[in-house]
Design a protein around this motif. Sequence first.
Motif, short mmCIF file in Angstrom:
data_model
loop_
_atom_site.label_atom_id
_atom_site.label_comp_id
_atom_site.label_asym_id
_atom_site.label_seq_id
_atom_site.Cartn_x
_atom_site.Cartn_y
_atom_site.Cartn_z
N ALA A 179 21.56 -70.18 31.81
CA ALA A 179 21.90 -70.03 30.60
C ALA A 179 22.99 -69.45 30.20
CB ALA A 179 20.50 -69.80 29.68
N GLU A 180 23.49 -68.52 30.42
CA GLU A 180 24.72 -67.78 29.93
C GLU A 180 26.09 -68.45 30.58
OE1 GLU A 180 26.66 -63.91 28.60
OE2 GLU A 180 24.15 -63.82 28.60
N ILE A 181 26.23 -68.74 31.82
CA ILE A 181 26.78 -69.82 32.44
C ILE A 181 27.21 -71.36 31.72
CG2 ILE A 181 25.35 -69.50 35.13
CD1 ILE A 181 28.12 -69.33 36.75
N LEU A 182 26.23 -71.74 32.37
CA LEU A 182 25.97 -72.98 31.31
C LEU A 182 26.53 -73.39 30.24
CD1 LEU A 182 22.29 -74.41 33.01
CD2 LEU A 182 24.84 -75.05 34.28
N SER A 183 26.41 -71.92 29.30
CA SER A 183 26.96 -71.99 28.05
C SER A 183 28.61 -72.21 28.25
CB SER A 183 25.94 -71.05 27.39
OG SER A 183 27.45 -70.87 26.08
N LYS A 184 28.69 -71.36 28.90
CA LYS A 184 30.47 -71.48 28.87
C LYS A 184 30.98 -72.67 29.57
CE LYS A 184 31.80 -66.70 28.43
NZ LYS A 184 30.16 -66.48 27.64
N GLY A 185 30.22 -72.76 30.39
CA GLY A 185 30.70 -74.16 31.16
C GLY A 185 30.57 -75.71 30.79
N ASP B 64 26.97 -76.13 17.95
CA ASP B 64 26.44 -74.77 17.60
C ASP B 64 25.68 -74.43 19.34
OD1 ASP B 64 28.44 -74.63 15.85
OD2 ASP B 64 26.35 -74.79 14.22
N ASP B 65 24.64 -75.19 19.21
CA ASP B 65 23.38 -74.83 19.90
C ASP B 65 23.93 -74.18 21.23
OD1 ASP B 65 20.98 -75.12 17.98
OD2 ASP B 65 21.24 -77.61 18.88
N LEU B 66 25.60 -74.96 21.91
CA LEU B 66 25.83 -74.67 22.93
C LEU B 66 26.10 -73.01 23.44
CD1 LEU B 66 28.52 -77.04 24.20
CD2 LEU B 66 26.39 -76.68 25.16
N VAL B 67 25.89 -72.24 22.50
CA VAL B 67 26.09 -70.76 22.30
C VAL B 67 23.77 -70.29 22.20
CG1 VAL B 67 28.28 -70.58 21.88
CG2 VAL B 67 26.34 -70.48 19.92
N ASN B 68 23.12 -71.11 22.23
CA ASN B 68 21.86 -70.72 22.06
C ASN B 68 21.59 -71.05 23.20
OD1 ASN B 68 19.39 -70.54 22.00
ND2 ASN B 68 19.19 -71.61 19.09
N LEU B 69 21.54 -69.39 24.35
CA LEU B 69 20.41 -69.63 25.35
C LEU B 69 19.19 -70.12 25.22
CD1 LEU B 69 21.93 -66.05 26.79
CD2 LEU B 69 22.39 -68.43 26.44
N TYR B 70 18.25 -69.61 24.32
CA TYR B 70 17.11 -70.04 24.24
C TYR B 70 16.48 -72.21 23.92
CZ TYR B 70 15.35 -65.65 22.48
OH TYR B 70 14.83 -63.90 22.86
N THR B 71 18.62 -72.29 23.34
CA THR B 71 17.83 -74.03 23.12
C THR B 71 18.51 -74.54 25.20
OG1 THR B 71 18.87 -73.70 21.36
CG2 THR B 71 19.40 -75.96 22.37
N GLU C 228 22.68 -64.24 43.03
CA GLU C 228 21.81 -64.98 44.23
C GLU C 228 21.53 -64.28 45.61
OE1 GLU C 228 24.07 -69.54 44.35
OE2 GLU C 228 23.08 -69.84 42.80
N SER C 229 22.75 -63.46 46.12
CA SER C 229 23.08 -63.12 46.93
C SER C 229 21.36 -62.08 47.01
CB SER C 229 23.70 -62.61 47.86
OG SER C 229 24.82 -62.13 46.57
N ARG C 230 21.20 -61.65 45.76
CA ARG C 230 20.76 -60.43 45.90
C ARG C 230 18.60 -60.61 45.40
NH1 ARG C 230 23.71 -57.56 41.47
NH2 ARG C 230 25.65 -56.39 42.81
N LYS C 231 18.86 -62.05 44.86
CA LYS C 231 18.00 -63.00 44.82
C LYS C 231 17.57 -62.47 43.36
CE LYS C 231 16.12 -63.67 49.59
NZ LYS C 231 16.66 -63.39 50.26
N THR C 232 18.36 -62.54 41.94
CA THR C 232 17.50 -61.44 41.27
C THR C 232 18.29 -62.18 39.74
OG1 THR C 232 19.69 -59.75 41.37
CG2 THR C 232 17.48 -59.00 41.94
N VAL C 233 18.63 -63.74 40.12
CA VAL C 233 18.87 -64.78 39.58
C VAL C 233 18.04 -64.45 38.63
CG1 VAL C 233 20.02 -66.69 38.41
CG2 VAL C 233 20.09 -65.91 40.97
N SER C 234 18.43 -64.63 36.84
CA SER C 234 17.29 -64.33 35.58
C SER C 234 17.83 -65.62 35.30
CB SER C 234 17.66 -63.04 34.92
OG SER C 234 19.25 -63.10 34.06
N LEU C 235 16.52 -66.71 33.95
CA LEU C 235 17.69 -67.35 33.31
C LEU C 235 17.95 -67.70 32.90
CD1 LEU C 235 16.43 -70.13 32.69
CD2 LEU C 235 14.05 -69.21 31.11
N SER C 236 18.06 -65.80 32.36
CA SER C 236 18.94 -65.83 30.90
C SER C 236 20.71 -66.20 31.24
CB SER C 236 19.18 -64.08 29.96
OG SER C 236 20.06 -63.04 30.46
#
Length: 363
Positions: A187-193, A262-269, A176-184
Motif C-alpha cells: 500500500a505504501e509503495i502504491l501510494s508513492k507511485g 487525500d486518500d492516496l496517502v491512506n493505506l487503508y483505502t 520479495e526475496s525474503r518472502k516477507t512482503v506485507s500489505l502495508s
Amino acid sequence: MTDEGFNRIMDFLAPGKPLRKGIDRIIEANLGALIFLASKPEQYLENGIIQLGFNLNSDFLPEKVYELAKMDGAIVLNSEANKILFANVQLNPDKNIASSQTGMRHRTAEKISNQTDDLTIAVSKRRNSVSVFYKKKKHELLPEGIIFERLNQEITIAQRYKQSFFNQIEYLNNEESRKTVSLSDVAEILSKGLLTIKITQGVDKYLSELGEISGSVKLEYEEILRSIPKFVGAIIMDYHIEDLKYQKSEDSIEIFKDIKLDDLVNLYTISRMLGYEVSSDDELEERNIVPRGYRILYSTKLPPVAVKNVVENFKNLPNLMEASFEDLTNVTGIGKRRAEIILGALNRKKKENDFEEKEVNKQ
Ligand SMILES: Nc1ncnc2c1ncn2[C@@H]1O[C@H](COP(=O)(O)OP(=O)(O)OP(=O)(O)O)[C@@H](O)[C@H]1O
C-alpha cells in the motif's frame, strides 16, 4: 475549465502566439482592453450586440491590436484571431444576462461570452490581469514567470515522490526475496507511485499554458508518465486480491481512477481498493502477501498475452522461481527463446536474492 475550452483558449493565447504578444504589449504599456472573437460578426452587427466604431477588416498584428487598445471601446477579431474586424466598438449584451464580475469591461466580457458562446478577453488596466471568458467559464491568464515558478515547484515535488517510489521498489525487491512482503509495504509503495503520477498529470495545465516554451520540464513530465505507470500497474497486478484481467500493466491503474488525492496517502483505502478489508495497523503490517510474478515478467518485455499465460500456469512468483526451462516451454506461447529470456530474468533475481541474503548474514 474543460479540456476543450482550455485547449481552444491556448490555441490563441499560449505565450508566443500573436494574440498573446499583443496582449503582453498592452499590459506592459499599462493599458486595458476588451477583445471579442466574434464567430458571427454580421449577425451581431444586425442585432446590435456590436455597435460600430471603425470597420477595419485588416490582418492581425500584435502591434496593431496594441495601438487600437489606446482607443476606448472593444476590439473585435474574427474567431480565428487572424483578422481585426472592428475597433472602438460599443458592445451591448442582453441586459437580462447576469454577471458575477465587477467593472464594466469585465461584466461586458462575461455577458457577451455567455450570450454568444464566443471567446472574450478582458485585459484589466488597474489589476494587471487577463481574464478569458469562454463556455461559461472564466480563466485567468497568468504571467509567464509565475507559471514557470508553479510548474517548477510541482515537478520538483513529483520528482521527490518518484525518487521515494524507486527507493521503495528496492525495499520491495528485498522483501520479495525474503518472502516477507506485507500489505502495508504494498500500500505504501502504491501510494508513492500513484501520487507521483497524479502530481505529474497536474502540471499538464501549466505545460499547455506555456506551449512550446515549456522546455526541459516537459521532457521530465513525459519521462515520468512513460515509466512510472508501468511499474505501478505491475505492482497492482502482482498484489491485487484477484488476478486482474488487464493485458497491459498500466491499464490496471484504472481501479484507482476515482480516488481522491487525500486518500492516496491512506493505506487503508489503498488496501481496500486492492480487495483487502483491514481495520488495524497490525493487520496491515502482519498480512503477508505473495506476488503473482507480473512485475518480473513485464520487465522481460514479452507480449502481455504470454505474460498472462505464464502467471496462470505458475500462480505466483515463488512457484515461478522454481520453474525449469522445460516447465516454461510447456506454457502456451512460450517457445525456447522466450523461456530463455524468462530464465535470464529469474536468474538475475536469484542472484540479487543471494547477494541480499549474504548482506543480511553479515550483519
Ligand atoms: N460595453 C462596453 N463596450 C465596449 N467597451 C467597454 C464596455 N464597457 C467597458 N468598456 C471599456 O472598458 C473600459 C474600462 O471600463 P471599467 O473601468 O468600467 O471596467 P473595469 O472592468 O473596471 O476595467 P479595468 O480593470 O481595466 O479598470 C472603458 O473605458 C471602455 O473602453
